[in-house]
Design a protein around this motif. Structure first.
Motif, PDB file in Angstrom:
ATOM      1  N   PRO A 119       0.734  -1.257  -0.058  1.00  0.00           N
ATOM      2  CA  PRO A 119       0.118  -0.115   0.005  1.00  0.00           C
ATOM      3  C   PRO A 119       0.859   1.365   0.112  1.00  0.00           C
ATOM      4  O   PRO A 119       0.665   2.324  -0.670  1.00  0.00           O
ATOM      5  N   THR A 120       1.959   1.281   0.761  1.00  0.00           N
ATOM      6  CA  THR A 120       2.872   2.620   0.878  1.00  0.00           C
ATOM      7  C   THR A 120       3.600   2.724  -0.312  1.00  0.00           C
ATOM      8  O   THR A 120       3.620   3.724  -0.894  1.00  0.00           O
ATOM      9  N   MET A 121       4.232   1.424  -0.864  1.00  0.00           N
ATOM     10  CA  MET A 121       5.053   1.646  -2.152  1.00  0.00           C
ATOM     11  C   MET A 121       4.310   2.036  -3.314  1.00  0.00           C
ATOM     12  O   MET A 121       4.523   3.096  -4.102  1.00  0.00           O
ATOM     13  N   LEU A 122       3.645   1.392  -3.416  1.00  0.00           N
ATOM     14  CA  LEU A 122       2.589   1.708  -4.672  1.00  0.00           C
ATOM     15  C   LEU A 122       1.812   2.928  -4.777  1.00  0.00           C
ATOM     16  O   LEU A 122       1.684   3.501  -5.825  1.00  0.00           O
ATOM     17  N   THR A 123       1.207   3.378  -3.332  1.00  0.00           N
ATOM     18  CA  THR A 123       1.050   4.612  -3.433  1.00  0.00           C
ATOM     19  C   THR A 123       1.814   6.132  -3.704  1.00  0.00           C
ATOM     20  O   THR A 123       1.255   6.978  -4.363  1.00  0.00           O
ATOM     21  N   MET A 124       2.999   5.643  -3.135  1.00  0.00           N
ATOM     22  CA  MET A 124       3.960   6.527  -3.424  1.00  0.00           C
ATOM     23  C   MET A 124       4.454   6.620  -4.974  1.00  0.00           C
ATOM     24  O   MET A 124       4.702   7.867  -5.436  1.00  0.00           O
ATOM     25  N   ARG A 125       4.593   5.438  -5.585  1.00  0.00           N
ATOM     26  CA  ARG A 125       5.122   5.322  -6.862  1.00  0.00           C
ATOM     27  C   ARG A 125       4.104   5.350  -8.083  1.00  0.00           C
ATOM     28  O   ARG A 125       4.439   5.724  -9.242  1.00  0.00           O
ATOM     29  N   PHE A 126       2.896   4.538  -7.878  1.00  0.00           N
ATOM     30  CA  PHE A 126       2.257   4.274  -8.774  1.00  0.00           C
ATOM     31  C   PHE A 126       0.987   4.413  -8.384  1.00  0.00           C
ATOM     32  O   PHE A 126      -0.073   3.585  -8.859  1.00  0.00           O
ATOM     33  N   ALA A 127       0.444   5.445  -7.638  1.00  0.00           N
ATOM     34  CA  ALA A 127      -0.920   5.406  -7.144  1.00  0.00           C
ATOM     35  C   ALA A 127      -2.119   5.721  -8.690  1.00  0.00           C
ATOM     36  O   ALA A 127      -3.164   4.964  -8.178  1.00  0.00           O
ATOM     37  N   PRO A 128      -1.879   5.774  -9.628  1.00  0.00           N
ATOM     38  CA  PRO A 128      -2.725   5.964 -10.692  1.00  0.00           C
ATOM     39  C   PRO A 128      -2.971   4.499 -11.226  1.00  0.00           C
ATOM     40  O   PRO A 128      -3.944   4.356 -11.945  1.00  0.00           O
ATOM     41  N   ARG A 129      -2.160   3.649 -10.758  1.00  0.00           N
ATOM     42  CA  ARG A 129      -2.173   2.256 -11.402  1.00  0.00           C
ATOM     43  C   ARG A 129      -2.804   1.403 -10.426  1.00  0.00           C
ATOM     44  O   ARG A 129      -3.004   0.123 -10.820  1.00  0.00           O
ATOM     45  N   ILE A 130      -3.080   1.702  -9.112  1.00  0.00           N
ATOM     46  CA  ILE A 130      -4.130   0.911  -8.234  1.00  0.00           C
ATOM     47  C   ILE A 130      -5.463   1.416  -8.029  1.00  0.00           C
ATOM     48  O   ILE A 130      -5.554   2.744  -8.162  1.00  0.00           O
ATOM     49  N   ALA A 131      -6.311   0.479  -8.034  1.00  0.00           N
ATOM     50  CA  ALA A 131      -7.743   0.798  -7.877  1.00  0.00           C
ATOM     51  C   ALA A 131      -8.029   1.006  -6.413  1.00  0.00           C
ATOM     52  O   ALA A 131      -9.307   1.649  -5.950  1.00  0.00           O
ATOM     53  N   ASN A 132      -7.190   0.968  -5.566  1.00  0.00           N
ATOM     54  CA  ASN A 132      -7.205   1.443  -4.133  1.00  0.00           C
ATOM     55  C   ASN A 132      -8.329   0.687  -3.332  1.00  0.00           C
ATOM     56  O   ASN A 132      -9.145   0.958  -2.633  1.00  0.00           O
ATOM     57  N   ARG A 133      -8.357  -0.679  -3.789  1.00  0.00           N
ATOM     58  CA  ARG A 133      -9.385  -1.776  -3.333  1.00  0.00           C
ATOM     59  C   ARG A 133      -8.726  -3.121  -3.555  1.00  0.00           C
ATOM     60  O   ARG A 133      -8.194  -3.337  -4.323  1.00  0.00           O
ATOM     61  N   SER A 134      -9.387  -3.945  -2.590  1.00  0.00           N
ATOM     62  CA  SER A 134      -9.043  -5.297  -2.824  1.00  0.00           C
ATOM     63  C   SER A 134     -10.505  -5.883  -3.536  1.00  0.00           C
ATOM     64  O   SER A 134     -11.304  -5.766  -3.427  1.00  0.00           O
ATOM     65  N   ILE A 135     -10.039  -7.143  -4.351  1.00  0.00           N
ATOM     66  CA  ILE A 135     -11.073  -7.826  -4.937  1.00  0.00           C
ATOM     67  C   ILE A 135     -11.443  -9.227  -3.962  1.00  0.00           C
ATOM     68  O   ILE A 135     -12.175  -9.865  -4.520  1.00  0.00           O
ATOM     69  N   THR A 136     -10.798  -9.143  -2.786  1.00  0.00           N
ATOM     70  CA  THR A 136     -11.012 -10.326  -1.867  1.00  0.00           C
ATOM     71  C   THR A 136     -11.861  -9.788  -0.832  1.00  0.00           C
ATOM     72  O   THR A 136     -11.363  -8.965   0.114  1.00  0.00           O
ATOM     73  N   TRP A 137     -13.302 -10.450  -0.477  1.00  0.00           N
ATOM     74  CA  TRP A 137     -13.810  -9.656   0.684  1.00  0.00           C
ATOM     75  C   TRP A 137     -13.712 -10.532   1.850  1.00  0.00           C
ATOM     76  O   TRP A 137     -13.355 -11.770   1.920  1.00  0.00           O
ATOM     77  N   VAL A 138     -13.530  -9.551   2.938  1.00  0.00           N
ATOM     78  CA  VAL A 138     -13.468 -10.242   4.254  1.00  0.00           C
ATOM     79  C   VAL A 138     -14.223  -9.542   5.345  1.00  0.00           C
ATOM     80  O   VAL A 138     -14.586  -8.538   5.062  1.00  0.00           O
ATOM     81  N   ASP A 139     -14.932 -10.325   6.203  1.00  0.00           N
ATOM     82  CA  ASP A 139     -16.068  -9.703   6.986  1.00  0.00           C
ATOM     83  C   ASP A 139     -15.240  -9.300   8.570  1.00  0.00           C
ATOM     84  O   ASP A 139     -14.623  -9.812   9.072  1.00  0.00           O
ATOM     85  N   TRP A 140     -15.105  -8.070   8.808  1.00  0.00           N
ATOM     86  CA  TRP A 140     -14.301  -7.448   9.704  1.00  0.00           C
ATOM     87  C   TRP A 140     -15.386  -6.808  10.749  1.00  0.00           C
ATOM     88  O   TRP A 140     -15.053  -5.916  11.545  1.00  0.00           O
ATOM     89  N   SER A 141     -16.757  -7.128  10.747  1.00  0.00           N
ATOM     90  CA  SER A 141     -17.733  -6.652  11.404  1.00  0.00           C
ATOM     91  C   SER A 141     -17.687  -6.867  12.847  1.00  0.00           C
ATOM     92  O   SER A 141     -18.209  -5.944  13.382  1.00  0.00           O
TER      93      SER A 141
END
Length: 208
Positions: A119-141
């Motif tokens: 999250p840190t490295m890709l945001t700093m260098r390639f932010a436009p290339r990530i959707a900023n979300r996961s495609i794996t659902w997890v229940d943290w409720s």
């Protein structure tokens, strides 16, 4: 753990036909059939890595100020380790000798590299290339150090349909309700029910 994930990516990159790379666990299940998942990923203009600024103890509280100036506190991000990367970004992760040594040196429990490095490295260098979300659902409720674990009685058609279509997000700039392709954590004893529901809910055994 992140070193192991980098080695996995490095080996997968040796096969030039591999274009998308997904990290899943043994407790993950697919939510759609193969054709849908393949089309979703191969046609995506971004990779799927969650990254957000968590002001709490499990986010900013894990930052080590000795990481500066290479990693400023303002750029520190947290996210899920369950990533999906296109080939270009996978190569960047494997070849990174600038950010990763900083994590190796200064990110130790209660700092967890697998939750912060990508999250840190890709945001700093390639932010436009990530959707900023996961495609794996997890229940943290439920308040816990670990997500909800689904055993056999909890697995229903209603649950699977809700996971598949309960969230809105962006896909290639357009609104969609198909945000998650996988889900976790499912206990092995839920397999029989999943196999029974798969043709009806997930489209296995035919075209969706």
């Amino acid at each position: 753990m992140m070193e192991a994930e980098r080695r996995l990516l490095a080996n997968a990159l040796l096969d030039f036909s591999n274009q998308r790379f997904i990290l899943l666990s043994e407790s993950c299940i697919p939510l759609f059939n193969f054709n849908f998942v393949y089309s979703y990923l191969i046609n995506s203009t971004t990779s799927f890595v969650a990254a957000f600024d968590d002001p709490g103890s499990s986010g900013r509280g894990r930052y080590n100020r000795r990481m500066a100036p290479i990693i400023p506190a303002s750029c520190w991000r947290k996210g899920s380790q369950w990533f999906e990367l296109g080939r270009g970004l996978a190569h960047e992760v494997v070849s990174d000798n600038y950010f990763f040594p900083v994590f190796r040196r200064f990110c130790h429990p209660s700092c967890y590299v697998d939750e912060h490095y990508l999250p840190t490295m890709l945001t700093m260098r390639f932010a436009p290339r990530i959707a900023n979300r996961s495609i794996t659902w997890v229940d943290w409720s439920h308040p816990s150090a670990h997500p909800t674990r689904f055993i056999r009685p909890a697995v229903t058609v209603a649950l699977l349909r809700w996971i598949r279509g309960s969230t809105a997000c962006k896909y290639n700039g357009r609104n969609t309700m198909n945000c998650f392709l996988f889900a976790r954590k499912f206990h092995p004893n839920s397999l029989t029910r999943l196999l029974r529901f798969a043709p009806k809910v997930m489209g296995f055994g035919g075209r969706r």
